[in-house]
Design an enzyme around this catalytic site. Structure first.
Site, PDB file in Angstrom:
ATOM      1  N   HIS A   1       0.722  -1.144  -0.027  1.00  0.00           N
ATOM      2  CA  HIS A   1      -0.120   0.119   0.148  1.00  0.00           C
ATOM      3  C   HIS A   1       0.723   1.315  -0.141  1.00  0.00           C
ATOM      4  O   HIS A   1       2.246   1.117   0.406  1.00  0.00           O
ATOM      5  CB  HIS A   1      -0.893   0.090   1.399  1.00  0.00           C
ATOM      6  CG  HIS A   1      -2.002  -0.901   1.263  1.00  0.00           C
ATOM      7  ND1 HIS A   1      -1.911  -2.282   1.576  1.00  0.00           N
ATOM      8  CD2 HIS A   1      -3.290  -0.861   0.971  1.00  0.00           C
ATOM      9  CE1 HIS A   1      -2.918  -3.195   1.474  1.00  0.00           C
ATOM     10  NE2 HIS A   1      -4.102  -2.202   1.027  1.00  0.00           N
TER      11      HIS A   1
ATOM     12  N   LYS B   1       0.303   4.317   4.751  1.00  0.00           N
ATOM     13  CA  LYS B   1      -0.747   3.326   5.323  1.00  0.00           C
ATOM     14  C   LYS B   1      -0.017   2.327   6.318  1.00  0.00           C
ATOM     15  O   LYS B   1       0.802   1.739   5.953  1.00  0.00           O
ATOM     16  CB  LYS B   1      -1.510   2.419   4.341  1.00  0.00           C
ATOM     17  CG  LYS B   1      -2.601   1.375   5.192  1.00  0.00           C
ATOM     18  CD  LYS B   1      -3.267   0.711   3.878  1.00  0.00           C
ATOM     19  CE  LYS B   1      -4.029  -0.517   4.605  1.00  0.00           C
ATOM     20  NZ  LYS B   1      -5.204   0.195   5.229  1.00  0.00           N
TER      21      LYS B   1
END
Lengths: 345, 345
Positions: free
Chosen positions: A228, A232
């Site tokens: 990600h 994140k």
């Protein structure tokens, strides 16, 4: 992020009573000073006007698109934000009417455009009056919420108080309270932490496989890698749910073993993330190997950008409109329900 | 491959009546001269004795392995063949009793060993007498059939005539007649064209997803690539079944579009087939891409060698033994039924 009871500063303070009652409205609950808490997401590149919008433009709301879905209209809060903006674009792209007004964080009202359509983001402190006008112009409105975790419960309470059917795409907040409030209010809603319809379909398929064929992969080994954007910190709930299914299938696995890739170099080279999506992607690879190494399964769901969530949200809106039209007994739905309905476009 | 009514050449011609009746035997049908048609598979490297086995060794059948599954025994026809041999090995590996006798093609009887266990392959023309002896020693025998397509129906008729529960792993033959014969006979059986349990689980999951979420991938594009040993001319039935599910999910696809890779160089470089498995593998990749190219799903099931099919067959045997013990009303099963039973080891 503090909320305060700002006095109304526009003629929205005392709007004329709506001439059209929303078909699914119910007894309004009193919600004194329940404003959008926590503010709303904004696209940093946009010029944020801190003043409230001009009231006139908010009341002269007009359809942003002709629609083949009758008089269904979509109000996206907050479509001046990235995710809300993507939904507004997808809605217009699908031929839906976009309500040219949305609610935004206190003091953040401004004008902007979505695919050439002029939209006014109105200070959420003025929401009661704004909503009176929206309901007058668009009695069959469905609201979409992509705001911030801290705003989830306050917003849902407001939608419930106005009898507004809504799709809650915002994650976080007190989910139990959210469900409770919605059920109590009787408004139609789709609530889902993951709006990527196809990812939800895959997740559900794995869950069904695990339920029906427990232990089918006993003795096999599982390896999970996800990538990600570097901002994140935690791993995805979708990955955890899918791993839960693999565990039921007989694969011994500890959530701690998930390999989280956040290094851009590895993301590009190993995970094959396109460079332009380093800042917004969700790539998942699950590898399942037999004890003797002779059998390999691999499952990947790789998402760049926001279109899958935006399109899934539009599907949820269409689904909700259908359920309202059918006067369905069931009021609260999730994306599995949307999926079961089949393709609605 | 012609079959003929060979006169019995051993004392198996007139075997003494079995002292133990198979618990699931039924009125025997007359099957004069219904031999194993089409011959059986053999491992070319083995020394094939063309004479029928010595009768004595076939009647002194002994358990090849102690078992934790009661008196369950497995007879694998033909375990002198590659696939049958793999099943025999897996059965012994799982702690099952392997019947040290199997049936082989006319004139091809011989002795060989499976994991150090001496096994006699007996000319199928002597099958009635052999089976009398096997049933006497192993009343709870389950038969596994991995022979040749041309032998499927004749063999099944024989098993049915002797009330022998069986797992039919051989593909081809007249499948409708096979099912019809089995249902008529009332013997317990598992019949499946694909014994790779985990592949069947994945295939079933896709079928369930398609059934429950029709059109969930509408507008998406599908790309399918498969690699098998160069001797496999047609594409796999499993791939076709899975593509059928994708079609229900809304993906437009013509079976003709399947990319069949048979070139060893491409198999190694593109498909990542280990060189030592070029002659025996089944690799499948399904890629699903959203209309805007932002969402990619990839599903792979890559199998080397025969162990997955052998292990799945052993699971089918255990399943069948369980159903027999439970005196289940249902008699005919497939691998989905086996999967639903959960892990039985």
């Amino acid at each position: 992020m503090a909320t305060h009871c700002a006095p109304f500063t526009s003629n929205l303070r005392n709007p004329s009573p709506p001439t059209t009652t929303h078909p699914h409205s119910h007894t309004l609950q009193s919600h004194n000073c329940t404003t959008f808490t926590g503010g709303l997401k904004f696209t940093p590149s946009l010029n944020l006007k801190v003043s409230a919008m001009e009231p006139k433009s908010s009341v002269r709301v007009q359809a942003a698109s002709s629609s083949s879905f009758g008089d269904l209209a979509v109000m996206v809060n907050d479509c001046s934000g990235k995710m809300g903006g993507a939904v507004a674009e997808a809605a217009v792209g699908a031929g839906l009417q976009l309500v040219p007004v949305c609610l935004t964080g206190p003091g953040l009202g401004r004008s902007f455009s979505v695919q050439g359509v002029s939209v006014e983001a109105v200070d959420s402190r003025d929401r009661e009056g704004v909503m009176d006008q929206v309901l007058k112009e668009y009695p069959n409105v469905v609201v979409v919420d992509y705001t911030l975790p801290a705003a989830v419960n306050g917003n849902a309470e407001f939608y419930c108080s106005r009898g507004l059917p809504f799709v809650m795409g915002t994650t976080g907040g007190d989910r139990e309270k959210l469900i409770e409030d919605v059920l109590k209010s009787g408004v139609y809603s789709v609530i889902a932490p993951q709006m990527g319809k196809q990812v939800v379909a895959f997740q559900a398929a794995m869950a069904i496989m695990a339920e029906q064929f427990p232990g089918a992969f006993s003795g096999y080994k599982l390896q999970v890698t996800e990538s990600h954007q570097s901002t994140k910190v935690d791993t995805s709930g979708t990955a955890k749910a899918i791993i839960g299914s693999f565990q039921k299938l007989g694969l011994a696995y500890d959530m701690e073993e998930i390999e989280m890739v956040r290094d851009p170099k590895r993301q590009i080279e190993e995970m094959k993330v396109p460079e332009e999506h380093l800042n917004g992607h969700a790539f998942h690879t699950y590898r399942v190997v037999s004890p003797d190494g002779m059998v390999n399964f691999e499952f990947q769901h790789n998402v760049c950008g926001r279109s899958i969530y935006a399109e899934g949200t539009v599907d949820a809106v269409l689904f909700l409109a259908k359920k309202i039209r059918e006067r369905a007994d069931k009021k609260l739905y999730n994306m599995i329900d949307v999926l079961r309905e089949g393709n609605m476009r």
